[in-house]
Design a protein around this motif. Sequence first.
Motif, PDB file in Angstrom:
ATOM      1  N   ASN A 101       2.591 -20.042  31.721  1.00  0.00           N
ATOM      2  CA  ASN A 101       3.288 -18.773  31.493  1.00  0.00           C
ATOM      3  C   ASN A 101       3.413 -18.444  30.010  1.00  0.00           C
ATOM      4  N   ALA A 102       3.218 -19.441  29.148  1.00  0.00           N
ATOM      5  CA  ALA A 102       3.298 -19.223  27.701  1.00  0.00           C
ATOM      6  C   ALA A 102       1.929 -19.013  27.060  1.00  0.00           C
ATOM      7  N   CYS A 103       0.865 -18.999  27.853  1.00  0.00           N
ATOM      8  CA  CYS A 103      -0.490 -18.846  27.304  1.00  0.00           C
ATOM      9  C   CYS A 103      -0.594 -17.545  26.515  1.00  0.00           C
ATOM     10  N   PRO A 104      -0.978 -17.604  25.235  1.00  0.00           N
ATOM     11  CA  PRO A 104      -1.027 -16.384  24.423  1.00  0.00           C
ATOM     12  C   PRO A 104      -2.140 -15.427  24.835  1.00  0.00           C
ATOM     13  N   GLU A 105      -3.110 -15.918  25.616  1.00  0.00           N
ATOM     14  CA  GLU A 105      -4.209 -15.059  26.049  1.00  0.00           C
ATOM     15  C   GLU A 105      -4.056 -14.621  27.508  1.00  0.00           C
ATOM     16  N   ALA A 142       5.480  -9.887  49.176  1.00  0.00           N
ATOM     17  CA  ALA A 142       5.717  -9.187  47.921  1.00  0.00           C
ATOM     18  C   ALA A 142       7.015  -9.650  47.259  1.00  0.00           C
ATOM     19  N   LEU A 143       7.998 -10.037  48.068  1.00  0.00           N
ATOM     20  CA  LEU A 143       9.271 -10.522  47.528  1.00  0.00           C
ATOM     21  C   LEU A 143       9.169 -11.930  46.949  1.00  0.00           C
ATOM     22  N   LEU A 144       8.055 -12.598  47.171  1.00  0.00           N
ATOM     23  CA  LEU A 144       7.888 -13.944  46.616  1.00  0.00           C
ATOM     24  C   LEU A 144       7.923 -13.926  45.086  1.00  0.00           C
ATOM     25  N   GLU A 145       7.452 -12.832  44.477  1.00  0.00           N
ATOM     26  CA  GLU A 145       7.417 -12.799  43.012  1.00  0.00           C
ATOM     27  C   GLU A 145       8.819 -12.851  42.422  1.00  0.00           C
ATOM     28  N   PRO A 146       9.759 -11.983  42.835  1.00  0.00           N
ATOM     29  CA  PRO A 146      11.118 -12.163  42.303  1.00  0.00           C
ATOM     30  C   PRO A 146      11.752 -13.482  42.716  1.00  0.00           C
ATOM     31  N   LEU A 147      11.378 -14.019  43.878  1.00  0.00           N
ATOM     32  CA  LEU A 147      11.912 -15.325  44.266  1.00  0.00           C
ATOM     33  C   LEU A 147      11.428 -16.411  43.313  1.00  0.00           C
ATOM     34  N   THR A 148      10.177 -16.337  42.867  1.00  0.00           N
ATOM     35  CA  THR A 148       9.689 -17.342  41.915  1.00  0.00           C
ATOM     36  C   THR A 148      10.472 -17.283  40.613  1.00  0.00           C
ATOM     37  N   VAL A 149      10.875 -16.069  40.206  1.00  0.00           N
ATOM     38  CA  VAL A 149      11.692 -15.932  38.996  1.00  0.00           C
ATOM     39  C   VAL A 149      13.014 -16.673  39.178  1.00  0.00           C
ATOM     40  N   PHE A 275      28.920 -16.612  18.639  1.00  0.00           N
ATOM     41  CA  PHE A 275      28.292 -17.824  18.119  1.00  0.00           C
ATOM     42  C   PHE A 275      29.256 -19.012  18.069  1.00  0.00           C
ATOM     43  N   MET A 276      30.426 -18.826  17.470  1.00  0.00           N
ATOM     44  CA  MET A 276      31.323 -19.960  17.292  1.00  0.00           C
ATOM     45  C   MET A 276      31.953 -20.410  18.614  1.00  0.00           C
ATOM     46  N   HIS A 277      32.145 -19.494  19.547  1.00  0.00           N
ATOM     47  CA  HIS A 277      32.631 -19.899  20.867  1.00  0.00           C
ATOM     48  C   HIS A 277      31.612 -20.826  21.534  1.00  0.00           C
ATOM     49  N   LEU A 278      30.344 -20.463  21.438  1.00  0.00           N
ATOM     50  CA  LEU A 278      29.286 -21.332  21.963  1.00  0.00           C
ATOM     51  C   LEU A 278      29.295 -22.681  21.263  1.00  0.00           C
ATOM     52  N   SER A 279      29.456 -22.647  19.942  1.00  0.00           N
ATOM     53  CA  SER A 279      29.406 -23.869  19.143  1.00  0.00           C
ATOM     54  C   SER A 279      30.586 -24.793  19.439  1.00  0.00           C
ATOM     55  N   PHE A 280      31.807 -24.250  19.419  1.00  0.00           N
ATOM     56  CA  PHE A 280      33.003 -25.070  19.618  1.00  0.00           C
ATOM     57  C   PHE A 280      33.076 -25.670  21.020  1.00  0.00           C
ATOM     58  N   ARG A 281      32.408 -25.047  21.975  1.00  0.00           N
ATOM     59  CA  ARG A 281      32.469 -25.532  23.356  1.00  0.00           C
ATOM     60  C   ARG A 281      31.162 -26.184  23.812  1.00  0.00           C
ATOM     61  N   GLU A 282      30.218 -26.357  22.872  1.00  0.00           N
ATOM     62  CA  GLU A 282      28.931 -27.010  23.176  1.00  0.00           C
ATOM     63  C   GLU A 282      28.264 -26.394  24.411  1.00  0.00           C
ATOM     64  N   ILE A 283      28.292 -25.077  24.460  1.00  0.00           N
ATOM     65  CA  ILE A 283      27.654 -24.363  25.571  1.00  0.00           C
ATOM     66  C   ILE A 283      26.191 -24.116  25.223  1.00  0.00           C
ATOM     67  N   ASP A 284      25.307 -24.497  26.116  1.00  0.00           N
ATOM     68  CA  ASP A 284      23.886 -24.260  25.916  1.00  0.00           C
ATOM     69  C   ASP A 284      23.538 -22.838  26.362  1.00  0.00           C
ATOM     70  N   LEU A 285      22.867 -22.092  25.499  1.00  0.00           N
ATOM     71  CA  LEU A 285      22.375 -20.752  25.833  1.00  0.00           C
ATOM     72  C   LEU A 285      20.858 -20.832  25.901  1.00  0.00           C
ATOM     73  N   ARG A 286      20.325 -20.583  27.100  1.00  0.00           N
ATOM     74  CA  ARG A 286      18.889 -20.770  27.319  1.00  0.00           C
ATOM     75  C   ARG A 286      18.287 -19.512  27.954  1.00  0.00           C
ATOM     76  N   PHE A 287      16.967 -19.452  27.917  1.00  0.00           N
ATOM     77  CA  PHE A 287      16.266 -18.259  28.376  1.00  0.00           C
ATOM     78  C   PHE A 287      15.044 -18.643  29.209  1.00  0.00           C
ATOM     79  N   GLN A 288      14.517 -17.641  29.892  1.00  0.00           N
ATOM     80  CA  GLN A 288      13.369 -17.867  30.769  1.00  0.00           C
ATOM     81  C   GLN A 288      12.326 -16.784  30.550  1.00  0.00           C
ATOM     82  N   PHE A 289      11.066 -17.210  30.520  1.00  0.00           N
ATOM     83  CA  PHE A 289       9.948 -16.268  30.451  1.00  0.00           C
ATOM     84  C   PHE A 289       9.049 -16.481  31.664  1.00  0.00           C
ATOM     85  N   ARG A 290       9.173 -15.609  32.632  1.00  0.00           N
ATOM     86  CA  ARG A 290       8.381 -15.651  33.853  1.00  0.00           C
ATOM     87  C   ARG A 290       8.534 -16.991  34.571  1.00  0.00           C
ATOM     88  N   TYR A 291       7.418 -17.652  34.920  1.00  0.00           N
ATOM     89  CA  TYR A 291       7.475 -18.827  35.795  1.00  0.00           C
ATOM     90  C   TYR A 291       6.107 -19.508  35.787  1.00  0.00           C
TER      91      TYR A 291
END
Length: 344
Positions: A101-105, A142-149, A275-291
């Motif tokens: 999913n990260a392939c630049p091409e 067709a709904l499989l695509e959002p399910l994979t997300v 930012f500091m609320h995340l830092s003081f509570r060691e909360i991980d903020l993560r993201f997703q790109f497709r699947y």
Amino acid sequence: MAKSPGLRLVESPIPEIQPNECLVHVRATGICGSDVHFWKHGQIGDAVVNNDNGLGHESAGVILKVGKDVTRFQPGDKVAIECGIPCSKATCYHCRTGQYNACPESVFFSTPPHNGTLRRYHAHPEAWLHPIPDNVSFEEGALLEPLTVALAGIDRAGLCLGDSLVICGAGPIGLVTLLAANAAGAEPIVITDLDESRLAKAKDLVPRVKAVQTSRDETAKDLGERIVQTLGQEAKLVLECTGVESSIHAGIYSTRFGGSVFVIGVGKTFQTIPFMHLSFREIDLRFQFRYHDIYPKAISLVAAGIIDMKPLVSHRFALEDGVKAFEAASNPASGAIKVQILDC
């Protein structure tokens, strides 16, 4: 920012297939929020609509013709279409390590400049078609695509049995995520949304879920506190399915020390964070790109009846009425959950 492009139906020739491709009669295609976003705003991040660009990437259909090098399929086979096609070169780090999913091409159908699968006939590489069994309908395919997300988010977030969970947003991705999280054993679960009818739909799908209706007048901190009160505890995990800055903030404020906020939704290019609320509570903020590598799992879960997505389809249109379908999908007054365009 790109100008909002017009939306219209066009005639195009039946595509010629390459030796490794199949010609698919696309029987069902769902309208994704990203499709609407490209129509309304002309871009998502660095992907900009500069010319005519076909939409649609949530599709399933039946094979009409196979190329001479195709070995896995024959005419008449039902398939789900995975729309992200990586380069698959041995020299590509991301393809070689399984993060295709990260392939630049990569080519992702419906993302400019590549036309989407919202068409009657589509040529697709054999390697990126997935067989679906007879007990899985084209609509479900067709709904499989959002399910994979959703499944990719749950996998990467590390959701476990008994984890306290908040899902921000009861749109199509939020509701699919709810179904998947319910199957995965999250407990307790809170889902949030501005729209009362969408929260009612969430309760219909998973009666044990607790609903929190949000308000544009409420601060993110106050909403976070209200989410915690409804959940009965701070959340170990937040799955944010809107991409809206204020919703992300509320999710952060409802997360426990050492917890995680996992953003699945697509939002503005630049946003601020507490930012500091995340830092003081060691909360991980993560993201997703497709699947990646998720379609077979999604198909097995639907075929076994573990996840039932059929109730998500609220509106159905013929291919010739595609513009009306987009109008319904983009208008909150329509009450649409998932709009699909069907071609029999």
